[in-house]
Every structure is written in C-alpha cells, then in structure tokens.
Design an enzyme around this catalytic site. Structure first.
Site, PDB file in Angstrom:
ATOM      1  N   GLY A  11      26.517 -12.913   3.585  1.00 22.49           N
ATOM      2  CA  GLY A  11      26.682 -12.866   5.034  1.00 22.49           C
ATOM      3  C   GLY A  11      26.744 -14.260   5.624  1.00 22.49           C
ATOM      4  N   ASN A  12      26.664 -14.331   6.932  1.00 19.26           N
ATOM      5  CA  ASN A  12      26.691 -15.630   7.605  1.00 19.26           C
ATOM      6  C   ASN A  12      25.801 -15.585   8.846  1.00 19.26           C
ATOM      7  OD1 ASN A  12      28.378 -14.919  10.046  1.00 19.26           O
ATOM      8  ND2 ASN A  12      29.793 -14.332   8.414  1.00 19.26           N
ATOM      9  N   ARG A  13      25.689 -16.710   9.516  1.00 22.10           N
ATOM     10  CA  ARG A  13      24.702 -16.855  10.588  1.00 22.10           C
ATOM     11  C   ARG A  13      25.178 -16.413  11.963  1.00 22.10           C
ATOM     12  NH1 ARG A  13      20.389 -19.671   8.824  1.00 22.10           N
ATOM     13  NH2 ARG A  13      20.694 -21.035   7.044  1.00 22.10           N
ATOM     14  N   SER A  14      26.346 -15.802  12.051  1.00 16.23           N
ATOM     15  CA  SER A  14      26.816 -15.398  13.379  1.00 16.23           C
ATOM     16  C   SER A  14      25.873 -14.370  14.006  1.00 16.23           C
ATOM     17  CB  SER A  14      28.221 -14.799  13.259  1.00 16.23           C
ATOM     18  OG  SER A  14      28.624 -14.296  14.510  1.00 16.23           O
TER      19      SER A  14
END
Ligand code: C5P
Length: 231
Positions: free
Chosen positions: A29-32
């Site tokens: 995943g990512n930090r958005s």
C-alpha cells in the site's frame, strides 16, 4: 455564482491509495489518506456538480451527497474509472495508484518456513489509468477535462517543476497538480501546498493552505479551463 458554477456537470474523482494483495491478509500500500480527494469531492459537490467518487483505501470517510464506488486495487480502480469517465465532463485522478502489483497473489497466507529461502516478491507494472483515460478521451475527441496529481521529490523547486512539466506532456492531461513531497510531508496532513500546471502553457499557479483551500483553487481553475474548452 460560486454555488452553481459546476451545475449540470458530472465529475469523476478518484481518491485514496490502492492496495495490491500479496496473499489473503497482506498487501502493498501507500501513505495516501484520501483527504485531498475528499476535499475536492466536497468542493465539486458544493459547486453543483454531480460527483462520482472512486474511493481506494482512505483514512477518512467518503463525503455525503456523492456517488461512492469502493475499489481496492489499481486494476479495480482502472475498471471503475473507465466506466465512470465514459459520461463525465471532468475526471480528477487524485488517487495514489500503485505503479506495481505483486506478480502472483497467493491464495493462502504466505508462511515463514525455516527450511525454505526467504521469499522474494516479484512485481509487475500496473496500467497507467490517467494515460489510458486521456487516450480514450482523445479517441472520442470530446471536450472532457482530465486532471492528474503528481507527488514529486527533488532537491530544488526548479527540478521538481521541470520534471512535472515533462510528466504533464507525457501523460497528456489538461492540468497537473504537483506536490513537492520532499519539501513538505503532505500525506495524512490537513494542509497542502501545490503548483497547478496547465497543458495550455499558462503560468504555473501556486495554491496552499488547508486541503479545502487547495481543492477550491483546483475547482476554480477547472471552471476557467472548462470555459476555455467548452464549444
Ligand atoms: O506517474 P505518477 O504516478 O507520478 O502520476 C501520478 C498521476 O497519475 C496521478 O494523477 C495518479 O492518480 C495517476 N496514476 C494512474 N495510474 C497509475 C499511476 C498513476 O492513473 N498506474
């Protein structure tokens, strides 16, 4: 009248970060956080637009008064975006889309085993949804406006802008909203600082403040561009 400025228009807005599964319990995943996308959806809704909100993983709830489509992966977002864009006047890709996904998704939880080598995760490229939306738009040759976001890192502001200009040309979208993530940590924050670049070559426009302030600036800019392209 600001309240009715986008009345009669349909806008597709993607937000949040995609999650790319490795096995039934794990993902890349990512930090958005989805906060900037939510602020955009609220601003578009309040300006009278009909909003289709494509929500990948977010840390905030989706807004009221918009049509919400939940997605998980880049491939799901791609399908939802192509579908929703088909009859949209404006498309904003504010989602953080994973550039790569695991090549294989294990049907069962990946186990750690003392007798086996540590696993290596092979990745394959995800399609560039923004670029595809532009291709579809151009093939249909209608006046849809397409807006991308870009989070850039770089040592100097000039480098970041130069790189972002090249990305705008490469992707073919009408506006690119650029974050300099090396300078400010924007993920999950309530404030943002961006530069809006336009394909028509007008001056880069800075906007900063709360994510609502930035959303208002982007929506303002969209209504200016719509007045330019609508026949
Ligand atoms: O190339 P980069 O990831 O920096 O581009 C960011 C922009 O492209 C964002 O608008 C993002 O939503 C979009 N994007 C996309 N599909 C991808 C990667 C990014 O639509 N696979």
């Amino acid at each position: 009248d600001a309240a009715g400025r986008l009345a009669g228009l349909t806008m597709t807005i993607s937000a949040g970060g995609t999650r790319e599964p490795l096995d039934p319990v794990r993902f890349l995943g990512n930090r958005s956080s989805g906060k900037q996308g939510v602020a955009l959806a609220l601003a578009a809704r309040d300006a009278g637009a009909k909003v289709r909100f494509l929500a990948a993983h977010m840390e905030v709830p989706a807004p009221d008064g918009v049509e919400v489509v939940l997605v998980e992966t880049a491939l799901e977002l791609r399908a939802a975006a192509l579908h929703a864009a088909a009859d949209s006047d404006v498309v904003i890709m504010a989602a953080a889309v994973a550039d790569f996904r695991p090549a294989d998704v294990s049907g069962t939880k990946i186990k750690k085993r003392d007798d086996a080598a540590d696993p290596v995760i092979a990745l394959v490229r995800n399609p560039d949804i923004l670029q595809e939306l532009v291709e579809v738009r151009d093939a249909a040759s209608h006046g849809q406006l397409i807006i991308g976001f870009a989070a850039e890192t770089g040592d100097a502001e000039g480098d970041v802008l130069e790189y972002a200009q090249a990305k705008l040309r490469r992707k073919g979208c009408d506006l690119l909203v650029v974050n300099h993530v090396g300078r400010d940590l924007v993920f999950g924050q309530d404030t943002n600082s961006v530069v809006i670049l336009s394909r028509t070559g007008s001056e880069p426009q800075e906007a900063s403040g709360s994510k609502s302030d930035v959303a208002a600036a982007v929506i303002d800019r969209i209504s200016v561009e719509l007045n330019r392209v609508v026949p």
